[in-house]
Design an enzyme around this catalytic site. Structure first.
Site, PDB file in Angstrom:
ATOM      1  N   GLY A  26       0.839  -1.195   0.000  1.00 10.94           N
ATOM      2  CA  GLY A  26       0.000   0.000   0.000  1.00 10.94           C
ATOM      3  C   GLY A  26       0.870   1.240   0.000  1.00 10.94           C
ATOM      4  O   GLY A  26       2.099   1.156  -0.142  1.00 10.94           O
ATOM      5  N   GLY A  29       3.241   0.974   3.213  1.00 13.17           N
ATOM      6  CA  GLY A  29       4.186  -0.100   3.453  1.00 13.17           C
ATOM      7  C   GLY A  29       3.951  -1.347   2.630  1.00 13.17           C
ATOM      8  O   GLY A  29       3.130  -1.364   1.704  1.00 13.17           O
ATOM      9  N   ASP A 138     -12.055   2.278   9.199  1.00 13.42           N
ATOM     10  CA  ASP A 138     -11.626   2.080   7.811  1.00 13.42           C
ATOM     11  C   ASP A 138     -12.060   0.702   7.303  1.00 13.42           C
ATOM     12  O   ASP A 138     -11.308   0.028   6.609  1.00 13.42           O
ATOM     13  CB  ASP A 138     -10.105   2.237   7.693  1.00 13.42           C
TER      14      ASP A 138
END
Length: 383
Positions: A26, A29, A138
């Site tokens: 992503g 990382g 999220d």
């Protein structure tokens, strides 16, 4: 879950975990497939060197503390971490399966009864997270892994503590994934509470049932405008009729108009039972349906048939006029004398040995495969 070879610049080991391949990445990382010294598979998340700063370390340390705090069968378990390392890393339970986004992209939407099963499972899991004073903030299809034991929630990097409203973002900063973001979250209203996750779960279930989100736009600014505009109703096109009332309630603009998570669980149960299934049956079928391979999907899509029962053995009444039949007991190692004219005693059957189980894949084999992957990558890489 698909694994790609390590690149020459990838570390071979982190915190005692041997890295075997890449399983995702992503903006912040890279995630590797790792293996502990004892052979335990792990997902090892590492922050990119280019984004390692004090704020990234604080956020990583917060995610580590959150994962130490929460637990449950639907949460990928915490294994180990080092937020203070040169490249901070975090190891969690490895879930061998695709994420929901990839599954829907590859195989298409789920049947409504399986969407309801997914909703009941995740709503129950999120309710347990909320009881521990946390909000995920999220939730999205990419953060739901469809493992061999059912779905699991990952990535609590943006989770916040509901009791204090603690957050690492500035007052007007918006963090999260726009496609599943609630209106109040998109408006930057804080603190965030449980209705934020209820809305996100509604967006996830809509995506699972239809392949699209409540609001979609090519431009992120247009998308934010659609989410925050009270007059823009969520797009429920293609949603099965039995799911529409629940999805519409979960995607309500006002947080107070959304159902609580226990109510979501109950409504999902009603949908499942209306289709002639029990909740446990639906959960097993969901796990089978999302397992890799066409045979598993075909088995899950097959109609449920009752298992035929063998008829009971006939029994004699307690009182009967039929003569009793005497059966002599003959010892196997004591053959009958020849002058009695009896047949020889039967040879005892030897019990069959159970088939040997298939050999397990050992750590040595895993390391050999990883080395082969590294060599293949090195031969094809331009450097």
């Amino acid at each position: 879950m698909q694994t790609t070879p390590l690149s020459p610049e990838d570390p071979a080991e982190l915190g005692g975990f041997e890295l075997l391949g890449r399983i995702g990445h992503g903006g912040m990382g890279q995630v590797y497939l790792g293996e502990s010294p004892g052979g335990e598979p792990a997902a090892v998340k590492v922050i990119k060197a280019s984004v390692v700063d004090s704020e990234a370390r604080l956020r990583f340390a917060q995610e580590t503390e959150i994962l130490k705090t929460i637990w449950g069968p639907r949460i990928a378990a915490f294994l180990d971490a080092d937020p203070e390392a040169e490249r901070p890393w975090l190891a969690t339970e490895y879930v061998d399966g695709p994420d929901l986004r990839k599954h829907i992209t590859t195989h298409g939407p789920l049947p409504s009864v399986l969407v309801a099963s997914l909703g009941a499972t995740l709503a129950e899991a999120l309710a347990a997270v909320h009881k521990q004073g946390l909000v995920h903030r999220d939730l999205k299809p990419a953060n739901l892994l469809l493992g061999p034991n059912g779905p699991k929630i990952i990535d609590f990097g943006l989770a916040v503590f509901t009791e204090t409203g603690a957050t690492l973002t500035a007052p007007n900063t918006v963090m999260g994934t726009p496609a599943c973001m609630s209106p109040e979250q998109a408006n930057g209203i804080k603190p965030h509470d449980s209705p934020v996750d209820v809305y996100a779960l509604g967006a996830v279930l809509l995506y699972a049932a239809t392949g699209h989100y409540p609001h979609q736009a090519d431009n992120v600014h247009v998308l934010f405008h659609m989410i925050t505009d009270r007059s823009k109703e969520p797009d429920l096109t293609g949603a099965p009729e039995e799911l529409v009332p629940l999805l519409a309630a979960m995607l309500a603009y006002a947080p107070a108009d959304r159902p609580a998570l226990p109510e979501v669980v109950q409504q999902c149960r009603v949908i499942i039972e209306a289709q002639g299934m029990k909740v446990a049956q639906a959960r097993r079928r969901l796990t089978t349906f999302t397992a890799p391979g066409p045979s598993a999907r075909a088995a899950a899509e097959a109609p449920t048939e009752p298992v035929p029962q063998e008829p009971p053995a006939p029994t004699l009444p307690l009182e009967t006029s039929a003569p009793a039949v005497y059966t002599p007991t003959v010892k196997v190692d004591d053959p009958a004398p020849a002058d009695q004219g009896q047949p020889p005693a039967p040879t005892p059957l030897k019990p069959k040995r159970p088939a040997a189980p298939a050999p397990l894949r050992h750590s040595v084999q895993a390391r050999k495969v990883a080395q082969q992957l590294r060599e293949t990558y090195a031969q094809s890489a331009a450097f």
